[in-house]
Design a protein around this motif. Structure first.
Motif, short mmCIF file in Angstrom:
data_model
loop_
_atom_site.label_atom_id
_atom_site.label_comp_id
_atom_site.label_asym_id
_atom_site.label_seq_id
_atom_site.Cartn_x
_atom_site.Cartn_y
_atom_site.Cartn_z
N TYR A 1 0.84 -1.20 0.00
CA TYR A 1 0.00 0.00 0.00
C TYR A 1 0.88 1.25 0.00
CZ TYR A 1 0.74 0.15 5.09
OH TYR A 1 1.30 0.19 6.34
N PHE A 2 0.35 2.25 -0.64
CA PHE A 2 1.00 3.55 -0.73
C PHE A 2 0.21 4.52 0.14
CE2 PHE A 2 2.27 1.55 -4.70
CZ PHE A 2 3.61 1.91 -4.81
N LEU A 3 0.81 4.99 1.23
CA LEU A 3 0.15 5.97 2.09
C LEU A 3 0.32 7.34 1.47
CD1 LEU A 3 -1.33 6.74 4.68
CD2 LEU A 3 0.90 6.90 5.81
N HIS A 4 -0.79 7.92 1.05
CA HIS A 4 -0.77 9.23 0.41
C HIS A 4 -0.43 10.30 1.45
CE1 HIS A 4 -2.63 12.99 -0.98
NE2 HIS A 4 -2.23 12.58 -2.16
N CYS A 5 0.61 11.08 1.15
CA CYS A 5 1.04 12.12 2.09
C CYS A 5 0.76 13.53 1.58
CB CYS A 5 2.54 11.98 2.37
SG CYS A 5 2.95 10.44 3.20
N GLY A 6 0.58 13.71 0.30
CA GLY A 6 0.32 15.03 -0.27
C GLY A 6 0.61 15.01 -1.76
N TRP A 7 0.70 16.21 -2.32
CA TRP A 7 0.94 16.33 -3.75
C TRP A 7 2.19 17.14 -4.02
CZ3 TRP A 7 -4.12 16.90 -1.93
CH2 TRP A 7 -4.98 15.86 -2.31
N ALA A 8 2.82 16.83 -5.13
CA ALA A 8 3.98 17.59 -5.57
C ALA A 8 3.51 18.97 -6.05
CB ALA A 8 4.71 16.85 -6.69
N ALA A 9 4.34 19.97 -5.79
CA ALA A 9 4.02 21.33 -6.24
C ALA A 9 5.31 21.99 -6.71
CB ALA A 9 3.41 22.14 -5.10
N SER A 10 5.16 22.89 -7.65
CA SER A 10 6.28 23.65 -8.17
C SER A 10 5.80 25.07 -8.46
CB SER A 10 6.81 22.99 -9.45
OG SER A 10 7.83 23.77 -10.02
N ASP A 11 6.55 26.05 -7.98
CA ASP A 11 6.19 27.45 -8.18
C ASP A 11 4.75 27.75 -7.76
OD1 ASP A 11 8.71 28.12 -9.20
OD2 ASP A 11 8.12 27.51 -11.22
N GLY A 12 4.34 27.15 -6.64
CA GLY A 12 3.01 27.42 -6.11
C GLY A 12 1.87 26.74 -6.86
N LYS A 13 2.19 25.79 -7.73
CA LYS A 13 1.15 25.09 -8.49
C LYS A 13 1.28 23.59 -8.26
CE LYS A 13 1.18 28.46 -12.22
NZ LYS A 13 1.50 28.66 -13.64
N LEU A 14 0.13 22.93 -8.17
CA LEU A 14 0.14 21.49 -8.09
C LEU A 14 0.63 20.92 -9.41
CD1 LEU A 14 -3.30 20.90 -6.34
CD2 LEU A 14 -1.04 20.73 -5.32
N VAL A 15 1.38 19.84 -9.33
CA VAL A 15 1.96 19.22 -10.52
C VAL A 15 1.05 18.10 -10.98
CG1 VAL A 15 3.95 17.98 -11.44
CG2 VAL A 15 4.29 19.81 -9.76
N MET A 16 0.76 18.08 -12.28
CA MET A 16 -0.07 17.03 -12.87
C MET A 16 0.82 15.98 -13.52
SD MET A 16 -3.32 17.90 -12.43
CE MET A 16 -4.17 16.95 -13.66
N ARG A 17 0.39 14.73 -13.45
CA ARG A 17 1.05 13.66 -14.19
C ARG A 17 0.68 13.80 -15.67
NH1 ARG A 17 -0.34 8.08 -11.12
NH2 ARG A 17 0.95 8.39 -9.30
N LYS A 18 1.52 13.26 -16.52
CA LYS A 18 1.18 13.27 -17.95
C LYS A 18 -0.04 12.39 -18.22
CE LYS A 18 5.62 14.42 -19.93
NZ LYS A 18 6.73 14.01 -20.77
N SER A 19 -0.13 11.26 -17.51
CA SER A 19 -1.23 10.33 -17.76
C SER A 19 -2.56 10.89 -17.27
CB SER A 19 -0.93 8.98 -17.12
OG SER A 19 -0.73 9.15 -15.73
N CYS A 20 -2.64 11.22 -16.02
CA CYS A 20 -3.84 11.83 -15.44
C CYS A 20 -3.63 11.99 -13.95
CB CYS A 20 -5.09 11.00 -15.71
SG CYS A 20 -5.09 9.40 -14.91
N GLY A 21 -4.31 12.90 -13.37
CA GLY A 21 -4.27 13.08 -11.93
C GLY A 21 -3.09 13.91 -11.45
N LEU A 22 -3.13 14.19 -10.18
CA LEU A 22 -2.09 14.97 -9.53
C LEU A 22 -0.89 14.09 -9.20
CD1 LEU A 22 -4.42 16.83 -7.01
CD2 LEU A 22 -3.36 17.81 -9.06
N ALA A 23 0.31 14.65 -9.30
CA ALA A 23 1.52 13.92 -8.91
C ALA A 23 1.54 13.84 -7.38
CB ALA A 23 2.76 14.62 -9.44
N ALA A 24 1.46 12.65 -6.87
CA ALA A 24 1.33 12.44 -5.43
C ALA A 24 2.66 12.10 -4.78
CB ALA A 24 0.33 11.32 -5.16
N ILE A 25 2.71 12.34 -3.48
CA ILE A 25 3.83 11.94 -2.64
C ILE A 25 3.31 10.81 -1.76
CG2 ILE A 25 5.46 12.65 -0.86
CD1 ILE A 25 5.08 15.54 -1.98
N TYR A 26 3.89 9.62 -1.92
CA TYR A 26 3.45 8.43 -1.22
C TYR A 26 4.60 7.82 -0.44
CZ TYR A 26 -0.70 7.93 -4.29
OH TYR A 26 -1.89 8.09 -4.94
N GLY A 27 4.25 7.04 0.57
CA GLY A 27 5.19 6.18 1.25
C GLY A 27 4.74 4.75 1.03
#
Length: 179
Positions: A94-120
């Motif tokens: 399991y991947f424990l979702h911790c938040g989303w990646a951000a750059s320059d104050g904007k959430l980062v999107m994956r190329k495929s779909c959805g937000l780029a997540a930070i997981y453990g």
């Protein structure tokens, strides 16, 4: 995987994303949002994406949903993970979702779909005799790590960075960055 038998017990309460994929012989069949344990070697299996925050789960569902592929946030305890465990040779990744990646104050999107997540990533072995009562307990160490990541992401005035950025995106109509 179906929604029915309460085989999964979580502490604290966890949430997952599912999309329904029923068939005539399995009307409650659904697929949970999973990530490859190792994107370079898909034979290592899939890990279930779990969320401690219902807001995070709902937000991710909104960004993951596409025509013909609608995701829903549910309590993880309402999901039967036995097929996933069997497919992974007795291991629940399991991947424990911790938040989303951000750059320059904007959430980062994956190329495929959805937000780029930070997981453990964590894994638990589930023997065949325990398949009817699977305990997924987030350890104190994992909870501490989760809280540290969330605390580091806070901005002035105590607002959560992801929440603040999300509210800005929703109110201004600004697009997120693309990976």
């Amino acid at each position: 995987m179906s929604l029915a038998h309460p085989a999964l017990h979580t502490a604290p309460d966890l949430y997952i994303l599912v999309r329904y994929h029923p068939s005539s012989d399995r009307p409650n069949y659904c697929r949970a949002l999973c990530e490859f344990v190792d994107p370079d070697d898909q034979r290592k299996g899939d890990g279930l994406a779990v969320y401690m925050s219902p807001f995070d789960a709902h937000l991710d569902a909104a960004f993951m949903t596409a025509p013909g592929r609608q995701y829903h946030s549910i309590h993880a305890a309402d999901f039967d993970p036995r097929e996933l465990i069997q497919d992974n040779a007795g291991i629940l990744h399991y991947f424990l979702h911790c938040g989303w990646a951000a750059s320059d104050g904007k959430l980062v999107m994956r190329k495929s779909c959805g937000l780029a997540a930070i997981y453990g990533l964590e894994s638990i072995c589930v023997d065949s005799g325990s398949m009817d009562a699977i305990d997924l307990k987030i350890s104190d160490t994992e909870l501490s790590r989760y809280n540290q990541i969330r605390d580091r992401a806070r901005v002035r005035k105590g607002e959560h960075f992801g929440f603040a950025v999300t509210m800005l995106l929703l109110s201004s109509g600004t697009q997120s960055s693309q990976l």
